[in-house]
Design an enzyme around this catalytic site. Structure first.
Site, short mmCIF file in Angstrom:
data_model
loop_
_atom_site.label_atom_id
_atom_site.label_comp_id
_atom_site.label_asym_id
_atom_site.label_seq_id
_atom_site.Cartn_x
_atom_site.Cartn_y
_atom_site.Cartn_z
CE LYS A 13 -2.05 -1.15 3.87
NZ LYS A 13 -1.36 -2.43 4.19
NE ARG A 88 -4.82 -1.35 9.53
CZ ARG A 88 -3.69 -0.88 8.97
NH1 ARG A 88 -3.62 0.34 8.54
NH2 ARG A 88 -2.66 -1.67 8.84
NE ARG A 127 8.07 -2.88 6.34
CZ ARG A 127 6.76 -2.71 6.40
NH1 ARG A 127 6.12 -2.15 5.40
NH2 ARG A 127 6.09 -3.13 7.44
P1 AP5 Z 1 0.58 0.39 8.78
O1 AP5 Z 1 1.81 1.21 8.86
O2 AP5 Z 1 -0.55 0.86 7.95
O3 AP5 Z 1 1.04 -1.06 8.40
P2 AP5 Z 1 0.36 -2.21 7.52
O4 AP5 Z 1 -1.00 -2.04 7.02
O5 AP5 Z 1 0.58 -3.40 8.40
O6 AP5 Z 1 1.15 -2.13 6.23
P3 AP5 Z 1 2.67 -1.99 5.98
O7 AP5 Z 1 3.10 -0.57 6.14
O8 AP5 Z 1 3.43 -3.01 6.80
O9 AP5 Z 1 2.74 -2.50 4.50
P4 AP5 Z 1 2.29 -1.86 3.13
O10 AP5 Z 1 1.06 -2.52 2.63
O11 AP5 Z 1 2.29 -0.36 3.19
O12 AP5 Z 1 3.48 -2.39 2.25
P5 AP5 Z 1 4.84 -1.66 1.82
O13 AP5 Z 1 4.58 -0.80 0.64
O14 AP5 Z 1 5.51 -1.05 3.01
O15 AP5 Z 1 -0.01 0.14 10.24
C1 AP5 Z 1 0.82 -0.21 11.34
C2 AP5 Z 1 -0.02 -0.34 12.60
O16 AP5 Z 1 -0.62 0.94 12.89
C3 AP5 Z 1 -1.21 -1.31 12.51
O17 AP5 Z 1 -0.81 -2.65 12.81
C4 AP5 Z 1 -2.15 -0.73 13.58
O18 AP5 Z 1 -1.74 -1.06 14.88
C5 AP5 Z 1 -1.94 0.78 13.39
N1 AP5 Z 1 -2.90 1.36 12.43
C6 AP5 Z 1 -2.58 1.95 11.23
N2 AP5 Z 1 -3.69 2.39 10.61
C7 AP5 Z 1 -4.73 2.09 11.44
C8 AP5 Z 1 -6.14 2.26 11.31
N3 AP5 Z 1 -6.69 2.84 10.24
N4 AP5 Z 1 -6.91 1.80 12.33
C9 AP5 Z 1 -6.37 1.22 13.43
N5 AP5 Z 1 -5.04 1.01 13.59
C10 AP5 Z 1 -4.23 1.44 12.59
O19 AP5 Z 1 5.67 -2.94 1.33
C11 AP5 Z 1 6.15 -3.92 2.26
C12 AP5 Z 1 7.52 -4.45 1.78
O20 AP5 Z 1 7.33 -5.20 0.59
C13 AP5 Z 1 8.53 -3.36 1.45
O21 AP5 Z 1 9.81 -3.82 1.81
C14 AP5 Z 1 8.41 -3.20 -0.08
O22 AP5 Z 1 9.63 -2.77 -0.67
C15 AP5 Z 1 8.06 -4.62 -0.50
N6 AP5 Z 1 7.16 -4.65 -1.65
C16 AP5 Z 1 6.10 -3.82 -1.92
N7 AP5 Z 1 5.49 -4.19 -3.07
C17 AP5 Z 1 6.15 -5.30 -3.51
C18 AP5 Z 1 5.99 -6.16 -4.64
N8 AP5 Z 1 4.99 -5.95 -5.54
N9 AP5 Z 1 6.85 -7.20 -4.78
C19 AP5 Z 1 7.86 -7.42 -3.86
N10 AP5 Z 1 8.07 -6.63 -2.78
C20 AP5 Z 1 7.22 -5.58 -2.60
#
Ligand code: AP5
Length: 217
Positions: A13, A88, A127
């Site tokens: 995302k 969410r 990551r």
């Molecule tokens: P948040 O920071 O939103 O984390 P998440 O949803 O768990 O998502 P991530 O940031 O881990 O992943 P992403 O989907 O953004 O992927 P990314 O691009 O980084 O939330 C963290 C915490 O905050 C939650 O657990 C909760 O406690 C709280 N929170 C946040 N919002 C909330 C809400 N609305 N309500 C309640 N609580 C909330 O990519 C991941 C990795 O994969 C990177 O290393 C990237 O380089 C790699 N990558 C990306 N795309 C690809 C691909 N196509 N192929 C290979 N590798 C890839």
């Protein structure tokens, strides 16, 4: 245009929101980034959210809704928002409808990014980021060109998120499946939902998102 990127932790995302934001001049609103900034600042909100995040659970709705409302007002002149990690829960989705309507805006599309759970665990536990400029890396998918040196700023310190351990990632996935996936049933009947294959490489996923938003997906 106002778009929600919906997907499990590690679906990409944040990666896709940054690319799309640049391409379409939209403002990225990431509740995860806002909450991490609050935790780092030691604010009251940060203290409430920190422990919940470290357990991989969702922060209470009213806290994140308040953060989004504040940021929408700060960025009131934006031509549109990409919501990354919000909503969410159904309560957050209903609040988003109200927040946008109250500002004379509407939600145009919700892009669901689908990725297998096991691939997500690998993505997240690999990551890391530059401690100075925040440039993101991944071991082994995206390592710095010179080992130990940030490609963007030359920094040599790197950090990992505290909630990126395998145990916490599995708790985050559980929260996604139980509390966030029901949003697919909320947005589907509204005709706003598009689904892309988040397992493809980063550029291909971006192309799929652009096509979905332009009505070809
Ligand atoms: P948040 O920071 O939103 O984390 P998440 O949803 O768990 O998502 P991530 O940031 O881990 O992943 P992403 O989907 O953004 O992927 P990314 O691009 O980084 O939330 C963290 C915490 O905050 C939650 O657990 C909760 O406690 C709280 N929170 C946040 N919002 C909330 C809400 N609305 N309500 C309640 N609580 C909330 O990519 C991941 C990795 O994969 C990177 O290393 C990237 O380089 C790699 N990558 C990306 N795309 C690809 C691909 N196509 N192929 C290979 N590798 C890839």
């Amino acid at each position: 245009m106002n778009v929600v990127l919906l997907g499990p932790p590690g679906a990409g995302k944040g990666t896709q929101a940054k690319l799309l934001g640049k391409a379409r001049s939209l403002v990225q609103l990431s509740t995860g980034d806002m909450l991490r900034a609050a935790v780092a600042s030691g604010s009251g909100l940060g203290r409430k959210a920190g422990d919940v995040m470290e357990r991989g659970e969702l922060v209470p709705d009213e806290l994140v809704i308040g953060l989004i409302a504040e940021r929408m007002d700060q960025d009131g002149k934006a031509s549109g928002f990409i919501l990354d990690g919000f909503p969410r829960t159904i309560a957050q989705a209903e609040a988003l409808d109200r927040l946008l309507a109250g500002r004379g805006k509407r939600l145009d599309a919700v892009v669901e990014m689908r990725v297998d759970d096991e691939a997500l665990v690998k993505r997240i536990t690999g990551r890391f980021a530059c401690a100075d400029c925040g440039e993101g890396y991944h071991d082994p998918f995206k390592m710095p060109k010179v080992p130990g040196v940030c490609d963007r700023c030359g920094g040599t310190e790197f950090v990992r998120r505290r909630d990126d351990t395998e145990e916490v990632v599995r708790a985050r996935l559980m929260a996604y499946h139980t509390q966030t996936e029901p949003l697919i049933g909320y947005y589907g009947p509204q005709g706003k939902l598009r689904t892309v294959d988040g397992m493809a490489d980063i550029d291909t996923v971006q192309e799929e998102i652009v096509e979905a938003l332009d009505g070809k997906g």
